[in-house]
Write an enzyme that holds these catalytic residues in place. Structure first.
Site, PDB file in Angstrom:
ATOM      1  N   GLY A   1       0.809  -1.212   0.000  1.00 34.86           N
ATOM      2  CA  GLY A   1       0.000   0.000   0.000  1.00 34.86           C
ATOM      3  C   GLY A   1       0.842   1.262   0.000  1.00 34.86           C
ATOM      4  O   GLY A   1       0.532   2.236  -0.692  1.00 34.86           O
ATOM      5  N   THR A   2       1.904   1.260   0.773  1.00 34.08           N
ATOM      6  CA  THR A   2       2.773   2.437   0.854  1.00 34.08           C
ATOM      7  C   THR A   2       3.371   2.773  -0.503  1.00 34.08           C
ATOM      8  O   THR A   2       3.374   3.934  -0.924  1.00 34.08           O
ATOM      9  CB  THR A   2       3.882   2.211   1.910  1.00 34.08           C
ATOM     10  OG1 THR A   2       3.286   2.293   3.204  1.00 34.08           O
ATOM     11  CG2 THR A   2       4.987   3.241   1.806  1.00 34.08           C
TER      12      THR A   2
ATOM     13  N   ASN B   1      -7.779   4.302   9.157  1.00 30.91           N
ATOM     14  CA  ASN B   1      -7.098   3.221   9.871  1.00 30.91           C
ATOM     15  C   ASN B   1      -7.054   3.420  11.382  1.00 30.91           C
ATOM     16  O   ASN B   1      -6.655   2.531  12.112  1.00 30.91           O
ATOM     17  CB  ASN B   1      -5.685   3.029   9.319  1.00 30.91           C
ATOM     18  CG  ASN B   1      -4.858   4.302   9.391  1.00 30.91           C
ATOM     19  OD1 ASN B   1      -5.376   5.407   9.202  1.00 30.91           O
ATOM     20  ND2 ASN B   1      -3.576   4.161   9.668  1.00 30.91           N
TER      21      ASN B   1
ATOM     22  N   GLN C   1      -7.616  -0.279   4.040  1.00 31.37           N
ATOM     23  CA  GLN C   1      -8.428  -0.823   5.142  1.00 31.37           C
ATOM     24  C   GLN C   1      -9.854  -1.171   4.694  1.00 31.37           C
ATOM     25  O   GLN C   1     -10.650  -1.660   5.488  1.00 31.37           O
ATOM     26  CB  GLN C   1      -8.477   0.164   6.320  1.00 31.37           C
ATOM     27  CG  GLN C   1      -7.126   0.426   6.995  1.00 31.37           C
ATOM     28  CD  GLN C   1      -6.600  -0.755   7.806  1.00 31.37           C
ATOM     29  OE1 GLN C   1      -7.280  -1.779   7.966  1.00 31.37           O
ATOM     30  NE2 GLN C   1      -5.381  -0.627   8.302  1.00 31.37           N
TER      31      GLN C   1
ATOM     32  N   THR D   1      11.492  -7.210 -11.529  1.00 31.89           N
ATOM     33  CA  THR D   1      10.958  -8.556 -11.705  1.00 31.89           C
ATOM     34  C   THR D   1       9.737  -8.739 -10.809  1.00 31.89           C
ATOM     35  O   THR D   1       9.785  -8.447  -9.618  1.00 31.89           O
ATOM     36  CB  THR D   1      12.037  -9.610 -11.374  1.00 31.89           C
ATOM     37  OG1 THR D   1      13.156  -9.370 -12.212  1.00 31.89           O
ATOM     38  CG2 THR D   1      11.517 -11.019 -11.582  1.00 31.89           C
TER      39      THR D   1
ATOM     40  N   CYS E   1       2.159   1.916  11.473  1.00 26.33           N
ATOM     41  CA  CYS E   1       3.080   2.714  10.661  1.00 26.33           C
ATOM     42  C   CYS E   1       3.440   4.023  11.333  1.00 26.33           C
ATOM     43  O   CYS E   1       4.417   4.660  10.981  1.00 26.33           O
ATOM     44  CB  CYS E   1       2.486   2.982   9.275  1.00 26.33           C
ATOM     45  SG  CYS E   1       2.632   1.557   8.171  1.00 26.33           S
TER      46      CYS E   1
END
Lengths: 394, 394
Positions: free
Chosen positions: B69-70, B152, B186, B244, B337
């Site tokens: 997500g970040t 969140n 979320q 990759t 976080c």
């Protein structure tokens, strides 16, 4: 199928996969959480970092986990945007080599659009960068030099130690810090080096090239370097790389790196012998061109034995790859990351002054730690029959 | 240990881990390789993308796999640098909400340093963004609006559909495209939504919040949007995200997303009941403050039942987290976080005008798909005893 494309990605280590997946079930917490599950997960992350740092011969705080070699390289190039793009009044200079992986070369070209002075240093005909050419390009505006360790197309080992020394000398003259970044993706776990004694400031490595998972890599940042990284978010990785840490990936990279380091010498000796056998027999095939041409003569220490590039001028590389596949042999035309590119697919060879028709007819043969003498002999006997047949009909 | 921190990370789905592990051994090729192993791996990647696209109700070409997500959020914010930073002559405007995750908020603050006009829209006391406030801030210089889906910290569901509609209206007025980005980390797999009917241009999701692996996420980019992404390298992910591909991760995200979608309604119904029970019993504890205060009264549909934020004003949140841990209950103070941040740890609550001492004494209780009524009752009986005890000695 016999796999000769280890430089694209390696056959994974099944035992380590099993170990990592069990760990993923047990150490599932978010390492940033302060509770028991968080602390447990953090412990495995710390342990993984220590194992990897030990393997690289650096301090744990110098190791940042990333999503792979490409991200590691991009972080360095684009951290310039966070560091200095809007500060200095002079046009900053970045020096890159013409044989870098796209994940260094393409960001550098983008910096050029942003009015950075980007100087591209090309290799000699052997595919090797001459450190003095880099040194000559350095001036007081130079903020970054990047040079890869082992070229992913030719296997040519670049003179990192010597280049680093010249950069450190130049710093003394200009009185400014010049960052020296090394893409060590094809070197890590395959040829011996100690990051802390290379005069390198930052270096990229990748997990899936050495038996580990895809989606994990690391960035070495020498501890005296203060980088202002571009991507922002949580304070993970000592505020340098935001996002919930990929603990299973980190553990996979640590375990595979450790194993590769422990077996490096034996594997290197074995693979050098295989490569010698391969080169010597391939020399007998009429019309073969080694890239560089001296590959079958020169001191093998100048090349990684895990990568060999050869061409058969009449046969398009892609045709040969497909024909070999029909016989059960998997090789590639070159870098997998460049396989979809229309432009610049053969940049590395072009920069070595290899003519376009030779480049188009080249293939890369890349053995790995599981490659056997029998595999090599099978490849050789198939090629010895197949190449003359194809040469006849082309 | 009873785990009530699913918003930080979820307990992984062991069956899917095993399935993914076997796939990682079999589909080990580099999907960019043109040979059989490459094609085999690519097939699994394509299949994973199709499964995920189907779950999100979008086209496969609109799904880009990322490292989480970040990264997905950072890509969007910093793609502005590649798109327009050096082009337009006017000061571009970016609108973000004051309750965004750090991986949106911190990049936005950085854009501010780079002379973007960054407007921050704060929520009401209920922790909810008022779409009209966003609409009012839009002008002809506005290039991007971001608003998260489910907060969140508080679980407040944001009015994405309404905001998107107002943005589309504003576009018609200004005659310029305004990108609308939604952090749906979320929300994905927890509350029902169809990306293609939300008036959203881009959206972020993450694997490890729904039983999947860490280090994998995705970015939805509506197919008419042409983004010039910042990070460069190989042409993976339709030239939008180099490196990759993490095939095992993509497969994990696809399988977990599919399972979460299939079970979403049942789990939601069950968790709404658990949350109702939790809130109703917690109301009986003297001194409790729900954040927002109306959480125990208002229509539950305005909140995700997977996140509850409460405070006990005399008891520091960190103390309560540790005391509950001693009794076998794992909760958090808030976002993992943000747990290491010194500044801005309670930004979301501050923006809701929650006093600092209340914010400092808050905890987040986050149930998940495996949470049982018994777990909730254990938590409740422990808290009913523990809180008064702590209140006495504080």
């Amino acid at each position: 199928m016999i796999y000769f494309d280890w430089a694209a990605t390696s056959v994974p280590d099944s035992e380590i996969i099993d170990k990592v997946r069990e760990a993923e079930k047990i150490y599932f917490g978010n390492p940033s959480s302060i509770h028991a599950e968080g602390r447990k997960a953090k412990k495995l992350l710390i342990q993984s970092r220590e194992i990897l740092a030990d393997t690289l011969n650096v301090h744990p705080e110098e190791v940042i986990f990333t999503s792979g070699g490409t991200e590691s390289n991009n972080i360095i190039l684009f951290s310039l945007l966070a560091r200095s793009a809007w500060k200095g009044t002079y046009k900053k200079k970045v020096i890159v080599t013409g044989i870098e992986h796209p994940s260094v070369y393409d960001p550098a070209l983008f910096l050029q659009k942003l009015e950075y002075d980007v100087v591209i240093i090309n290799p000699d005909q052997e595919g090797r960068i001459i450190p003095e050419k880099i040194a000559e390009a350095i001036d007081a505006r130079t903020v970054l030099v990047t040079c890869m360790y082992v070229n992913n197309e030719t296997g040519a080992i670049q003179p990192i130690m010597e280049t680093g020394k010249l950069i450190r000398d130049a710093e003394k003259k200009t009185g400014r810090k010049i960052l020296f970044h090394v893409d060590a993706v094809q070197a890590f776990g395959k040829i011996p080096f100690s990051l802390s004694s290379l005069n390198v400031d930052t270096a990229s490595i990748s997990g899936h090239k050495i038996g580990g998972s895809k989606g994990i890599g690391a960035l070495y940042v020498q501890k005296d370097i203060s980088y202002d990284f571009l991507y922002k978010g949580g304070d993970q990785e000592d505020k340098r790389r935001p996002g919930t840490e990929n603990i299973a990936g980190a553990y996979s990279l640590a375990l595979n790196g450790k194993k590769a380091a422990a077996l490096l010498d034996d594997r290197l000796t074995k693979t050098r012998l295989l490569m010698k056998r391969l080169i010597s027999s391939l020399s007998g095939i009429k019309g073969i061109v080694f890239l560089p041409q001296s590959r079958n003569k020169e001191n093998q220490d100048l090349f990684s034995p895990y990568i060999l590039k050869v061409a058969f001028p009449e046969i398009p590389g892609e045709v040969l790859v497909r024909m070999l596949e029909e016989k059960g042999i998997l090789v590639s035309t070159g870098s997998a990351c460049s396989s979809q590119k229309k432009k610049g697919k053969h940049r590395v060879l072009e920069r070595m002054n290899v003519p376009a028709h030779i480049a188009e007819s080249s293939i890369r043969i890349s053995p790995g730690c599981l490659t056997t003498e029998e595999d090599v002999d099978t490849l050789l006997s198939i090629m010895a029959r197949l190449i003359p047949e194809l040469q006849k009909i082309m």
